[in-house]
Enzyme design. Structure first.
Site, PDB file in Angstrom:
ATOM      1  N   LYS A 109      39.691  31.779  41.731  1.00  0.00           N
ATOM      2  CA  LYS A 109      40.845  31.973  42.559  1.00  0.00           C
ATOM      3  C   LYS A 109      40.383  32.633  43.729  1.00  0.00           C
ATOM      4  O   LYS A 109      40.762  32.732  44.757  1.00  0.00           O
ATOM      5  CB  LYS A 109      41.945  32.813  41.836  1.00  0.00           C
ATOM      6  CG  LYS A 109      43.101  33.044  42.510  1.00  0.00           C
ATOM      7  CD  LYS A 109      44.069  33.904  41.980  1.00  0.00           C
ATOM      8  CE  LYS A 109      44.051  35.434  41.938  1.00  0.00           C
ATOM      9  NZ  LYS A 109      44.142  35.851  43.296  1.00  0.00           N
ATOM     10  N   HIS A 152      41.668  37.087  33.868  1.00  0.00           N
ATOM     11  CA  HIS A 152      40.333  37.858  33.477  1.00  0.00           C
ATOM     12  C   HIS A 152      40.049  37.661  32.024  1.00  0.00           C
ATOM     13  O   HIS A 152      38.666  37.620  31.719  1.00  0.00           O
ATOM     14  CB  HIS A 152      40.492  39.341  33.503  1.00  0.00           C
ATOM     15  CG  HIS A 152      40.962  39.776  34.936  1.00  0.00           C
ATOM     16  ND1 HIS A 152      42.107  40.436  34.929  1.00  0.00           N
ATOM     17  CD2 HIS A 152      40.164  40.174  35.977  1.00  0.00           C
ATOM     18  CE1 HIS A 152      42.185  41.003  36.470  1.00  0.00           C
ATOM     19  NE2 HIS A 152      40.952  40.799  36.942  1.00  0.00           N
ATOM     20  N   LEU A 162      44.092  43.856  33.969  1.00  0.00           N
ATOM     21  CA  LEU A 162      43.731  42.532  33.511  1.00  0.00           C
ATOM     22  C   LEU A 162      45.168  41.653  33.127  1.00  0.00           C
ATOM     23  O   LEU A 162      46.012  42.027  32.795  1.00  0.00           O
ATOM     24  CB  LEU A 162      42.621  42.827  32.338  1.00  0.00           C
ATOM     25  CG  LEU A 162      41.755  43.749  32.516  1.00  0.00           C
ATOM     26  CD1 LEU A 162      41.177  43.944  31.273  1.00  0.00           C
ATOM     27  CD2 LEU A 162      40.921  43.383  33.428  1.00  0.00           C
TER      28      LEU A 162
END
Ligand code: PAF
Length: 279
Positions: free
Chosen positions: A149, A37, A33
């Site tokens: 993204k 995230h 992560l």
């Protein structure tokens, strides 16, 4: 916060929450992560009573010569990051928990997945749609959070949810960038210091393209040529694609006269990075 590895445990926990009338969010991830995230988790926390994060490197979305084996994994680190932002449950299944031996049902899509990343990663979106759909069936969230993204993935999942009448709100969250512009990605860890510097051509091209469109440029090819020139000025960069497509059907556009996604995939050395802007 609990970390569980089986579907049964997830279902039992969510059932208890539902008895109390609580709303539930899902943030699907492949782990390792980063701030991107965590921004999804924070948005999920702000809009829901309980947050489930799945950490699962999904084998069905990787092609035979891709980085499934080498994809970075560190559950302890991921779990502590999740705990810090107030996640309630981390679901970290083994591949055998998600795909039993005679697994044979996939979620596939006839449109939206043949262009951009789908051109060079032909089985990728079938794997993504299948695993996300399975996670939706396991967690049954009210809302699920995805980063912009992976813009094509976000549009594909929104479409899938509509097609399959899934009663789940899909929330897209903005790209999170490093201070120098590089979009956060677990794959940035593959870059050497020299490649890390070279990777800045992606965000430079994105910012330049976005500026041109915001200033009123309607000719997609002019915008793309400018962006390609920026990327090609970097010897370590090799373009996979730089394209302007409609957000509706992910087909190429020549004239910018509606919502578009301008997306790119670029190899920096052996690492394939993506970036985009939507306007
Ligand atoms: O974006 C990702 O990390 C993955 O594609 C997802 C949505 C978790 C499915 O494996």
């Amino acid at each position: 916060m609990q970390v569980v590895h089986t579907i049964k445990e997830v279902r039992e926990t969510v059932k208890e929450w539902r008895k109390e009338g609580l709303s539930v969010a899902l943030v699907p991830t492949m782990g390792y992560l980063h701030e991107g995230h965590l921004s999804l988790m924070k948005a999920a926390k702000a809009g829901n009573d309980k947050v489930v994060v799945s950490v699962f490197v999904n084998p069905t979305q990787f092609g035979p010569n891709e980085d499934f084996e080498s994809y970075p994994r560190d559950l302890d680190r991921d779990a502590s990051l999740c705990e810090n932002v107030g996640v309630d449950l981390v679901f970290n299944p083994e591949p055998s928990e998600m795909y039993h031996d005679d697994f044979s049902s996939f979620v596939d899509m006839n449109t939206l997945t043949g262009n951009l990343c789908g051109k060079t990663r032909p089985i990728h979106f079938r794997g993504v749609c299948t695993v996300v759909s399975k996670l939706f069936h396991i967690v049954k969230p009210d809302r699920a959070y995805f980063g912009q993204k992976d813009a094509q993935q976000l549009l594909v999942i929104k479409h899938m949810v509509e097609d399959l009448n899934e009663d789940i709100e899909i929330v897209g969250c903005p790209i999170v960038r490093e201070e120098d512009g590089l979009a956060k990605s677990s794959r940035n860890t593959y870059l050497s210091p020299e490649e890390r510097q070279a990777a800045l051509v992606l965000s430079k091209a994105v910012f330049a393209g976005e500026k041109l469109v915001k200033e009123g440029e309607k000719d997609a090819n002019k915008v793309l040529s400018e962006m390609r020139a920026i990327i090609e000025s970097e010897p370590l960069a090799k373009i996979d694609y730089v394209q302007m497509v409609s957000q509706k059907n992910i087909e190429d556009v020549e004239v910018i006269d509606g919502p578009v996604l301008c997306a790119m995939a670029v190899y920096i050395g052996k690492t394939r990075l993506i970036d985009n802007f939507m306007i």
